[in-house]
Design a protein around this motif. Structure first.
Motif, PDB file in Angstrom:
ATOM      1  N   TYR A 150     -12.955   8.433  14.805  1.00  0.00           N
ATOM      2  CA  TYR A 150     -12.547   8.161  13.425  1.00  0.00           C
ATOM      3  C   TYR A 150     -13.705   8.382  12.450  1.00  0.00           C
ATOM      4  O   TYR A 150     -14.868   8.297  12.825  1.00  0.00           O
ATOM      5  CB  TYR A 150     -12.120   6.692  13.294  1.00  0.00           C
ATOM      6  CG  TYR A 150     -10.795   6.343  13.917  1.00  0.00           C
ATOM      7  CD1 TYR A 150      -9.612   6.864  13.414  1.00  0.00           C
ATOM      8  CD2 TYR A 150     -10.723   5.469  14.996  1.00  0.00           C
ATOM      9  CE1 TYR A 150      -8.384   6.511  13.976  1.00  0.00           C
ATOM     10  CE2 TYR A 150      -9.501   5.107  15.557  1.00  0.00           C
ATOM     11  CZ  TYR A 150      -8.341   5.633  15.040  1.00  0.00           C
ATOM     12  OH  TYR A 150      -7.124   5.277  15.579  1.00  0.00           O
ATOM     13  N   GLN A 180      -4.636   6.608   2.402  1.00  0.00           N
ATOM     14  CA  GLN A 180      -3.699   7.523   3.055  1.00  0.00           C
ATOM     15  C   GLN A 180      -4.080   7.853   4.490  1.00  0.00           C
ATOM     16  O   GLN A 180      -3.216   8.109   5.324  1.00  0.00           O
ATOM     17  CB  GLN A 180      -3.680   8.815   2.219  1.00  0.00           C
ATOM     18  CG  GLN A 180      -2.609   9.797   2.539  1.00  0.00           C
ATOM     19  CD  GLN A 180      -2.625  10.938   1.533  1.00  0.00           C
ATOM     20  OE1 GLN A 180      -3.661  11.283   0.977  1.00  0.00           O
ATOM     21  NE2 GLN A 180      -1.477  11.538   1.303  1.00  0.00           N
ATOM     22  N   THR A 181      -5.367   7.894   4.761  1.00  0.00           N
ATOM     23  CA  THR A 181      -5.796   8.344   6.084  1.00  0.00           C
ATOM     24  C   THR A 181      -7.185   7.803   6.385  1.00  0.00           C
ATOM     25  O   THR A 181      -7.903   7.374   5.487  1.00  0.00           O
ATOM     26  CB  THR A 181      -5.824   9.887   6.150  1.00  0.00           C
ATOM     27  OG1 THR A 181      -6.173  10.292   7.492  1.00  0.00           O
ATOM     28  CG2 THR A 181      -6.842  10.473   5.186  1.00  0.00           C
ATOM     29  N   SER A 197      -2.509  11.952  11.792  1.00  0.00           N
ATOM     30  CA  SER A 197      -2.693  10.546  11.443  1.00  0.00           C
ATOM     31  C   SER A 197      -1.363   9.846  11.205  1.00  0.00           C
ATOM     32  O   SER A 197      -0.618  10.204  10.296  1.00  0.00           O
ATOM     33  CB  SER A 197      -3.567  10.486  10.173  1.00  0.00           C
ATOM     34  OG  SER A 197      -3.370   9.291   9.473  1.00  0.00           O
ATOM     35  N   HIS A 222      -9.385  13.462   8.170  1.00  0.00           N
ATOM     36  CA  HIS A 222      -8.664  14.633   8.673  1.00  0.00           C
ATOM     37  C   HIS A 222      -9.299  15.125   9.981  1.00  0.00           C
ATOM     38  O   HIS A 222     -10.241  14.514  10.490  1.00  0.00           O
ATOM     39  CB  HIS A 222      -8.611  15.691   7.577  1.00  0.00           C
ATOM     40  CG  HIS A 222      -7.810  15.249   6.391  1.00  0.00           C
ATOM     41  ND1 HIS A 222      -6.450  15.084   6.438  1.00  0.00           N
ATOM     42  CD2 HIS A 222      -8.181  14.874   5.144  1.00  0.00           C
ATOM     43  CE1 HIS A 222      -6.018  14.652   5.267  1.00  0.00           C
ATOM     44  NE2 HIS A 222      -7.045  14.513   4.458  1.00  0.00           N
ATOM     45  N   SER A 268      -3.890   8.972  18.586  1.00  0.00           N
ATOM     46  CA  SER A 268      -5.248   8.689  18.123  1.00  0.00           C
ATOM     47  C   SER A 268      -6.086   7.949  19.160  1.00  0.00           C
ATOM     48  O   SER A 268      -7.251   8.255  19.355  1.00  0.00           O
ATOM     49  CB  SER A 268      -5.207   7.862  16.839  1.00  0.00           C
ATOM     50  OG  SER A 268      -4.834   8.674  15.761  1.00  0.00           O
ATOM     51  N   ASN A 291      -1.166   8.297   7.806  1.00  0.00           N
ATOM     52  CA  ASN A 291      -0.719   9.230   6.777  1.00  0.00           C
ATOM     53  C   ASN A 291       0.814   9.341   6.767  1.00  0.00           C
ATOM     54  O   ASN A 291       1.434   9.456   5.703  1.00  0.00           O
ATOM     55  CB  ASN A 291      -1.350  10.600   7.034  1.00  0.00           C
ATOM     56  CG  ASN A 291      -1.437  11.461   5.794  1.00  0.00           C
ATOM     57  OD1 ASN A 291      -0.616  11.348   4.889  1.00  0.00           O
ATOM     58  ND2 ASN A 291      -2.410  12.318   5.738  1.00  0.00           N
TER      59      ASN A 291
END
Lengths: 428, 428
Positions: free
Chosen positions: A72, A287-288, B102, A291, B258, B105
């Motif tokens: 992450y 949001q996240t 994600s 990426h 993830s 997301n």
């Protein structure tokens, strides 16, 4: 060749019979060809296969700043990816946020954020009675689809050979506070392949919009997508021009590697002022967590730098150029002088824009489809799918194999001729 | 051990001196340890390195349905990825949409879409005066951050050992049309590691919400993330239960790889009814041309099937289990019987939830930080960061190396003791 309009009714009828016979011949061949979308061909995709080898189990996936790309973190992209996409976008890495695999998704998110949260302190657009966007036409259907999806009213602005008609753009944005944006493809535009002139870019940068939250949505989709090595369009860098003109925050510039490596498996980015970057990050952090950094690393290690990208793009050009030339040769040979259509001759990008006689585009596309060649839907290059002249057709030469492409183009010109003759006979 | 509350003031003062001396010792060691986030460790990431080898330049990147994964297309994910994520999510592939990297997301997008476009014909939430979400507490801070970002009012619902207090959930959703959703982590919940009982799941499925656009936001983050081979929690499949109860469209189930492969470079998915799938696709087709199919293919070819995933998760468990046990052993050894804190003993997931005496959590986390150990911020497990009792602390044992973890936990329990003593002295 004699223009069709000089033919007598008798000559047109005879021509129609001849064209119809040829058309029936095509129909008998059961073609199944596609010139509808700007998709790279298999040969182009093969150019990036070695990218699949740069990361493997024996490689350390730590980026330059020491972050393990497998875990992450790193909200806005690894440093080396910002540098690479910055170079492609002609901006500094600090003006870049790296996103996921799709610049379209970045544009969607940008509009969606404005709807729910406004732009830099402005009222969220969903709270306004009316929000409008300017849409240079012909343009990119997927841009128009985003604004339509959010109920944003779209206003057509005609394209000229140097970009959108800036007299109209300047006037409208200065007058109407409801106009919050304009969709632009500044280089090798979709579908015409037009690159904005220096004057156009400077006039964009100097806009005096009534709406403080007006932004230019600058889709730099074809930044390095030249067809020729010695004859390339150069577009002024818009962030720099906006800063010079005292409008540093007025532009969002989008880019991606979709047509550089693998469409759908590349990396996308937004380039914009630091103020905008800070605002976007407030959303992004919700949001996240971040990426795909492994894919960022894969791209950087494959290309190394902008020179690597440029070398790679030459290989794309070597595949695309003959395809564009095939289409353009057939258009010239078959339609030159007939005055039933005109077309653009781009030096880059993915499309050729064709304009038929008024009221013929839908019929041409339908006829091509009935004989097995799929073109982009007529009208797609206009907001709401409504081409007021029913004349513009986007030709996408990239995907078919060369022999198929010639065949598809032969059929296309035949359909143009046939529909034009039918139209002229009907108008008589 | 004697409970602290039975100690005299004199005994407490002596204890305080002793604990402070130990604390100063820790401070002198310049620790820099992190137990704040649910991040896999390097050893866990290494488990997936062979995934980097399955796709290379010699491999055909065509998926089962014949699509070249390198090119545009396939909006909702390749068939084999839907099958794999379907198996992980315990739903049919036709109920799956594969997204990007994600699941957070995907959740953000789901809420954002409801804001701008409503849910299945309902009024867009941005047009409503008030939208509310139920938030089982303690819960996941990033869930709460999404709803807070969109101005959605969050209402705490207490967790019980079998899931959220369903009496309260049933009553509130039946009464209040403004309640549009509830955040759930049904299996090995974040932070408590609680798995919802069959009765809880059935009561969820049978909810009678006043709002037609009410949805359960079911974050199936730890579906296959067991710590033990022979003692695993099983949670009833919520889509099936909702269908049985006549509420087929009431749930969105989220999942991702993830914490199976690489966080940030995995694939995420939503699982929901066909009606919801159709509605989501209307947005998705505007938002993107498709997600990263090459990465989808990489994951499927690495795991092959659910058995492959399960084998892989056993290796994760072998790394995680001793870490959980280290923390639990130290908590028990150092705090057992003192009655100054309680904690959960999860059988899976990524967290241990610790409850201190009321009013102590912030001070404990601050003290740990001052001696070099970062915990999740106190309050983070509650909406708006406000823990009404200031007692809950999330412990994330996954990331530190085993020896660091023991040290960090030793410091943590010391801070718990010290702050508790200070609190008791202050209250006297």
């Amino acid at each position: 060749m004699r223009p069709y309009r000089e033919l007598t009714r008798g000559e047109l009828l005879a021509l129609k019979d001849e064209l119809e016979a040829k058309y029936r011949e095509f129909q008998g061949r059961n073609l199944k060809l596609d010139m509808s979308r700007g998709k790279p061909s298999k040969a182009q995709l093969d150019l990036s296969m070695e990218m699949m080898d740069v990361l493997h189990s024996g490689v350390d996936l730590t980026c330059e700043e020491g972050v393990d790309c497998r875990n992450y973190g790193v909200l806005d992209g690894i440093k080396e990816a910002k540098e690479l996409l910055g170079a492609i976008s002609e901006v500094n890495p600090e003006n870049i946020i790296i996103y996921g695999n799709s610049s379209l998704n970045v544009m969607y998110d940008t509009v969606s954020r404005a709807m729910t949260h406004g732009v830099m302190g402005g009222t969220p657009w969903c709270k306004l009675d009316k929000v409008k966007f300017l849409c240079p036409v012909p343009g990119y259907d997927r841009h128009f689809a985003i604004t339509e999806f959010f109920g944003i009213e779209m206003i057509n602005v005609p394209m000229t050979p140097t970009g959108p008609d800036m007299d109209i753009v300047e006037k409208l944005v200065a007058e109407d506070e409801a106009i919050k944006g304009i969709w632009c493809v500044p280089k090798y535009s979709n579908p015409q392949g037009i690159s904005y002139s220096d004057e156009t870019v400077r006039r964009f940068a100097a806009l005096k919009p009534a709406a403080k939250d007006f932004r230019i949505y600058w889709d730099n989709a074809y930044s390095v997508h030249h067809l020729y090595d010695d004859d390339q369009d150069i577009v002024l860098e818009i962030l720099e021009e906006c800063a010079k003109a005292g409008n540093p925050d007025m532009v969002y510039k989008f880019t991606s590697t979709s047509k550089i490596t693998f469409p759908g498996s590349g990396i996308a980015a937004i380039a914009t002022s630091k103020n905008n970057i800070e605002e976007i990050k407030k959303q992004l952090t919700i949001q996240t967590i971040g990426h795909d950094k492994v894919n960022q690393l894969r791209h950087v290690r494959f290309f190394k730098n902008l020179d690597g990208v440029k070398e790679h793009m030459k290989k794309h050009a070597d595949i695309l150029r003959p395809k564009f030339e095939t289409v353009l040769d057939i258009l010239e040979k078959e339609l030159g002088g007939l005055e039933i259509g005109s077309w653009t001759k781009p030096k880059g990008g993915y499309f050729i824009s064709f304009d038929s006689m008024d009221g013929c585009a839908k019929a041409i596309v339908a006829k091509a489809k009935d004989a097995g060649v799929v073109m982009t839907g007529a009208g797609a290059t206009y907001p709401y799918g409504k081409d007021p002249h029913d004349s513009n057709i986007r030709i996408a030469p990239s995907f078919p194999e060369p022999d198929e492409l010639a065949l598809a183009t032969e059929l296309f010109v035949l359909c143009v001729k046939l529909v034009s003759v039918e139209k002229m006979l009907g108008d008589m």
